[in-house]
Motif scaffolding. Sequence first.
Motif, short mmCIF file in Angstrom:
data_model
loop_
_atom_site.label_atom_id
_atom_site.label_comp_id
_atom_site.label_asym_id
_atom_site.label_seq_id
_atom_site.Cartn_x
_atom_site.Cartn_y
_atom_site.Cartn_z
N SER A 89 105.73 45.50 168.48
CA SER A 89 104.87 46.16 167.50
C SER A 89 103.40 45.89 167.80
N ALA A 90 103.07 44.63 168.13
CA ALA A 90 101.68 44.28 168.43
C ALA A 90 101.14 45.08 169.61
N LEU A 91 101.98 45.33 170.60
CA LEU A 91 101.54 46.08 171.78
C LEU A 91 101.27 47.55 171.45
N GLN A 92 101.73 47.98 170.27
CA GLN A 92 101.43 49.33 169.80
C GLN A 92 100.28 49.32 168.79
N GLY A 93 99.72 48.14 168.55
CA GLY A 93 98.63 48.04 167.59
C GLY A 93 99.08 47.89 166.15
N ASP A 94 100.37 47.59 165.94
CA ASP A 94 100.92 47.45 164.59
C ASP A 94 101.21 45.98 164.29
N ARG A 95 100.85 45.55 163.11
CA ARG A 95 101.08 44.17 162.70
C ARG A 95 102.42 44.05 161.99
N LYS A 96 103.31 43.27 162.57
CA LYS A 96 104.60 42.96 161.97
C LYS A 96 104.85 41.48 162.22
N GLU A 97 104.92 40.71 161.15
CA GLU A 97 105.06 39.27 161.28
C GLU A 97 106.52 38.84 161.36
#
Length: 200
Positions: A89-97
């Motif tokens: 998700s981070a590599l797509q610019g999305d924050r998912k913890e």
Amino acid sequence: MWCFNRIHDADKILVEDIEWQGPFSWPGYEHITKLESILNIQGIYLFTFPYRDGFLLYAAGVTNSTKRRLKEHTREYMKGNYNVLDIPSALQGDRKEIWHGWEYARKNRDEFQKNKAEILKAVGNQLSSFRIFITEIDDTRKRERLEASLMNTLYLCKEPWSELADRGMYLRGRYNSELPILVRNICSLKVYGLPSEVEI
């Protein structure tokens, strides 16, 4: 005490070029990233993730020794004290913890211990995915001011990917008794979230 007045003192604003080096690997993951080990400098470091045609800024920090500071960060990640993200998700610019650190981590040690293996696997994924950029700055206040301006600019950004960045950092921006400096950030690679110019 003298205070800067933008109307009367605008001609006193300094201009300075800051050159960023990188990307470097997180220490201990060079065999995975195939990148050079980080140089040991005093200055500012940027945590970024690969993103589109460049890199995406996640956080900035100041240090007297990049190698020592990243070792400290590694220990805090391994203790569960920092936020851990889902890397696809981070590599797509999305924050998912996957795990929320800081105060939550301190209050929920049992939960961390129960899920420790999964969380530490995610920590490894995050550290190996980080791409680090650095710039050497001797002056402590200049480092602090630039860190503050970079993060505040990122927090105010309206792009969806700006939500990836952690909030709540302790930042020490310019005081009114200090002359502003217009910093021109020079980097051979594209870093989303790193402004071409920023006042500190």
